[in-house]
Motif scaffolding. Structure first.
Motif, PDB file in Angstrom:
ATOM      1  N   SER A 226      43.303  49.438  40.902  1.00 51.21           N
ATOM      2  CA  SER A 226      42.730  50.081  42.099  1.00 51.21           C
ATOM      3  C   SER A 226      41.983  49.089  42.984  1.00 51.21           C
ATOM      4  N   ALA A 227      41.622  47.916  42.448  1.00 53.18           N
ATOM      5  CA  ALA A 227      40.868  46.937  43.236  1.00 53.18           C
ATOM      6  C   ALA A 227      41.740  45.808  43.771  1.00 53.18           C
ATOM      7  N   ARG A 229      43.915  43.609  45.976  1.00 47.40           N
ATOM      8  CA  ARG A 229      43.933  43.594  47.449  1.00 47.40           C
ATOM      9  C   ARG A 229      44.582  42.314  47.970  1.00 47.40           C
ATOM     10  N   THR A 237      43.297  40.300  42.185  1.00 53.28           N
ATOM     11  CA  THR A 237      42.492  41.347  41.572  1.00 53.28           C
ATOM     12  C   THR A 237      41.155  40.720  41.208  1.00 53.28           C
ATOM     13  N   ALA A 241      34.727  45.030  37.562  1.00 51.24           N
ATOM     14  CA  ALA A 241      35.080  46.431  37.843  1.00 51.24           C
ATOM     15  C   ALA A 241      33.844  47.285  37.624  1.00 51.24           C
TER      16      ALA A 241
END
Ligand code: SAH
Length: 244
Positions: A226-227, A229, A237, A241
């Motif tokens: 999800s992170a 980018r 990544t 987290a």
């Protein structure tokens, strides 16, 4: 003379990514055993016997290597990438276990496809990740689906090996469908094909843009967490987290 077996990873394709340890083992070998395209990557020389064999006969190949080593031969079993990643090292130990065979065995690591692909893209596997073999040759496809769903829910970045073959073209469509159920449409995917070979290609897309025909059997697919980018032309990544 006592025989031995080295199970060697040839890396993703480029000669420069074959480790010196593997080159050394090949230079001492009397026999090279492996899947046809991998044996084709070993330079022929006098005194070296090549034993190429087809896909899906891994146990026979392992037994051939054990027989040759028992007869005093110096055998290198070649895999692409790393021999311990969906490859011949496990097949050899399956044969050793089943037959109670004994041999002088060494496993020589190589650069596995997902790491070569990740390096091309930036650092998409920079936090927790998992590797999944999408082939249902040796496991039911329901298990692939189960692991995929749990990896997505666990927010792991992922690497998919053997994503799509002619014998099961529908499997990868199902994989994309499951990802769409579990992840938002802006999740980043990398289709890395023939990494380090002359016809290498790298495609970075969102989950919304991903199509089944972007993958074939020479492609490793990386899925961000999800992170994951973009920064400039890179995909990465971050190392940290937040809480669950
Ligand atoms: N032992 C190998 C993997 C064997 S499974 C390794 O560690 O890399 C075969 C799968 O690996 C292919 O279907 C593909 O998904 C991947 N693969 C191997 N070499 C590759 C390359 N150069 N580029 C992209 N994917 C590759």
């Amino acid at each position: 003379m006592s025989g031995w077996i080295a199970v060697a990873g040839l890396g993703p394709g480029a000669d420069s990514l074959v480790t010196p340890e593997v080159t050394e083992a090949l230079s001492q070998a009397t026999d090279v055993v492996g899947y046809i395209p991998y044996v084709a990557r070993v330079a022929a020389r006098e005194g070296l016997v090549l034993h190429p064999s087809d896909n899906r006969v891994e146990l026979d190949r392992a037994r051939l290597a054990l027989d040759l080593a028992a007869a005093g031969r110096r055998v290198v079993i070649v895999s692409s990438g790393d021999p311990g990643v969906f490859a011949m090292a496990s097949a050899l130990f399956e044969a050793v276990e089943a037959d109670g065979a004994e041999a002088d065995i060494r496993i020589l690591p190589g650069i596995t496809a997902m790491l070569a692909a990740a390096a091309r893209a930036g650092a998409p596997l920079g936090h927790d990740f998992c590797a999944i073999n999408l082939s249902d040759n040796l496991k039911p496809f329901a298990l692939v689906e189960h692991r995929l769903r749990h990896a997505a829910r666990g927010d792991f970045a992922m690497a998919f090996y053997n994503p799509r073959s002619r014998s099961r073209p529908e499997g990868f469509s199902r994989v994309l469908q499951i990802l769409r159920e579990e992840c938002p449409p802006d999740r980043l995917l990398i289709f890395a094909r023939a990494v380090t070979a002359a016809d290498e290609s790298l495609r970075i897309v969102t989950l919304a843009e991903a199509q089944p025909d972007m993958a074939d059997m020479r492609t490793v697919v990386l899925v961000g967490n999800s992170a994951t980018r973009r920064v400039g032309r890179w995909v990465y990544t971050p190392r940290s987290a937040g809480p669950v």
